[in-house]
Design a protein around this motif. Structure first.
Motif, PDB file in Angstrom:
ATOM      1  N   LEU A 293       0.801  -1.227   0.000  1.00 10.43           N
ATOM      2  CA  LEU A 293       0.000   0.000   0.000  1.00 10.43           C
ATOM      3  C   LEU A 293       0.835   1.280   0.000  1.00 10.43           C
ATOM      4  O   LEU A 293       0.285   2.374  -0.074  1.00 10.43           O
ATOM      5  CB  LEU A 293      -0.932   0.005   1.224  1.00 10.43           C
ATOM      6  CG  LEU A 293      -1.906  -1.176   1.335  1.00 10.43           C
ATOM      7  CD1 LEU A 293      -2.741  -1.042   2.594  1.00 10.43           C
ATOM      8  CD2 LEU A 293      -2.788  -1.285   0.106  1.00 10.43           C
ATOM      9  N   ALA A 315     -12.100   3.886   1.043  1.00 13.36           N
ATOM     10  CA  ALA A 315     -12.614   2.863   0.129  1.00 13.36           C
ATOM     11  C   ALA A 315     -13.310   3.486  -1.079  1.00 13.36           C
ATOM     12  O   ALA A 315     -13.215   2.989  -2.202  1.00 13.36           O
ATOM     13  CB  ALA A 315     -13.573   1.936   0.865  1.00 13.36           C
ATOM     14  N   LEU A 321      -9.459  -0.860  -3.105  1.00 19.08           N
ATOM     15  CA  LEU A 321      -9.206  -1.122  -1.688  1.00 19.08           C
ATOM     16  C   LEU A 321     -10.340  -1.959  -1.108  1.00 19.08           C
ATOM     17  O   LEU A 321     -11.516  -1.653  -1.292  1.00 19.08           O
ATOM     18  CB  LEU A 321      -9.103   0.211  -0.938  1.00 19.08           C
ATOM     19  CG  LEU A 321      -8.230   0.251   0.323  1.00 19.08           C
ATOM     20  CD1 LEU A 321      -6.793  -0.087  -0.014  1.00 19.08           C
ATOM     21  CD2 LEU A 321      -8.328   1.621   0.967  1.00 19.08           C
ATOM     22  N   VAL A 333      -7.174  -4.581   5.857  1.00 16.45           N
ATOM     23  CA  VAL A 333      -7.224  -3.763   4.634  1.00 16.45           C
ATOM     24  C   VAL A 333      -6.319  -4.399   3.595  1.00 16.45           C
ATOM     25  O   VAL A 333      -5.142  -4.646   3.856  1.00 16.45           O
ATOM     26  CB  VAL A 333      -6.779  -2.312   4.912  1.00 16.45           C
ATOM     27  CG1 VAL A 333      -6.853  -1.491   3.625  1.00 16.45           C
ATOM     28  CG2 VAL A 333      -7.649  -1.674   5.985  1.00 16.45           C
ATOM     29  N   SER A 335      -5.601  -4.670  -0.994  1.00 17.76           N
ATOM     30  CA  SER A 335      -5.808  -3.996  -2.267  1.00 17.76           C
ATOM     31  C   SER A 335      -5.811  -5.025  -3.376  1.00 17.76           C
ATOM     32  O   SER A 335      -4.910  -5.864  -3.466  1.00 17.76           O
ATOM     33  CB  SER A 335      -4.702  -2.962  -2.514  1.00 17.76           C
ATOM     34  OG  SER A 335      -4.893  -2.323  -3.760  1.00 17.76           O
TER      35      SER A 335
END
Length: 337
Positions: A293, A315, A321, A333, A335
């Motif tokens: 990230l 988001a 995401l 979290v 991606s």
């Protein structure tokens, strides 16, 4: 059948975590050999293996102290022994589910040190703790932060042992005011500033006046890294085992908003750093892949006291995401590529 198979794989994954985290060299070596073979069974095994390795990395970072290791392992085994963990869960990430099994104890350890527990002043998760010191100076601690206070006839020392602190120093011509960490010390010269401490480095952000910074216990000799410097308002400095490093120019207004309004105002800040800021005042833990990230740049104003709202804003700004609320105290979290 598919659900039963997923649950079985999750249970297998959880057992691998225990074996691969063993303190016994032979047990760990044998587990590594068997685990490498297990990975080859299917693409699903390979995906779960990736999650396992990330989970093990998080467990290893909990603490280097033996008491914390024992507590973490006990939490692991206790969680794995509970069949309730696997009821009504959509299997898909062993990493997420195993963290559910760990419960609050391990998540607490991930943000807690022995120094935090024994500190003079500390701030719990999701709190901002403001206090006036005996000399009239004001400090604000962010969540999961702690300091020790040592005031004497000839000097005033605030030791930051975990997290972040904002300091507004009261003038006293007879006693210097020093904020220190394991990396060095910051001597106030009539000043307001903030300090963030992690085991790897200390970061100073100057809001008013100036300070004298000195690094201690240098382990290497870097030619372009000084051991002491004067830092003025609008400047930022990193202190670590290699000495001092000047950082990008500080936006004083943005930093003030963080401490007074509890708003995170960022301009081209990497997403991994944004999530670290949000985690500082989250009641639980935000788990994410740091390297995955760091290339995403964020420009936003985010509420530090409403983590869920901040994550929703992120988001919507970044459709790739994915944010998973695993428990009220755990958010993961990721991606999509």
């Amino acid at each position: 059948m598919a659900t039963d198979n997923n649950h079985q794989l999750v249970e297998e994954a959880a057992q691998w975590i225990v074996q691969l985290s063993s303190d016994d060299d032979d047990t760990r070596h044998n587990a590594e050999l068997q685990f490498n073979q297990w990975k080859k069974n299917s693409p699903q095994h390979q995906q779960i293996a990736t999650d396992i390795e990330r989970c093990i990395g998080s467990i290893q970072k909990l603490s280097h102290s033996n008491p914390h290791k024992k507590i973490a392992k006990s939490a692991l085994k206790a969680g794995l022994g509970s069949g309730k963990v696997y009821k009504n869960i959509r299997a898909g990430s062993a990493f997420a589910i195993v963290f559910m099994a760990l419960g609050g104890g391990v998540l607490f350890l991930s943000d807690t040190s022995v120094h935090y527990i024994s500190a003079d002043i500390r701030s719990d998760s999701a709190q901002w703790t403001a206090q006036t010191l005996p000399d009239g100076s004001h400090i604000i601690l962010r969540g999961k932060s702690a300091v020790n206070i040592d005031f004497k006839a000839n000097q005033r020392i605030v030791e930051l042992v975990q997290g972040q602190v904002y300091v507004d120093v009261a003038k006293d011509p007879n006693r210097s005011f020093i904020v220190k960490t394991s990396h060095g010390q910051i001597q106030a010269l009539g000043t307001a500033f903030s300090v963030a401490y992690t085991p790897s480095a200390t970061e100073l952000k100057m809001l008013h006046s100036k300070v004298k910074v000195q690094a201690t216990h240098l382990k290497t000799n870097h030619q372009n890294r000084a051991s002491q410097a004067i830092v003025d308002a609008g400047q930022a400095m990193r202190i670590d085992q290699n000495g001092l490093e000047r950082l990008s120019t500080l936006n004083i207004y943005n930093e003030q908003q963080k401490w007074t309004k509890h708003q995170l105002m960022v301009e081209n800040l990497p997403l991994n750093q944004v999530l670290k800021e949000l985690d500082q005042n989250y009641k639980g833990k935000i788990i994410f892949n740091d390297s995955a990230l760091r290339d995403i740049q964020v420009n936003a104003v985010l509420p530090l006291d409403q983590t869920q709202d901040a994550l929703k804003l992120l988001a919507s700004a970044f459709p790739k995401l994915k944010i998973y609320q695993i428990t009220p105290y755990l958010v993961i979290v990721t991606s999509k590529k």
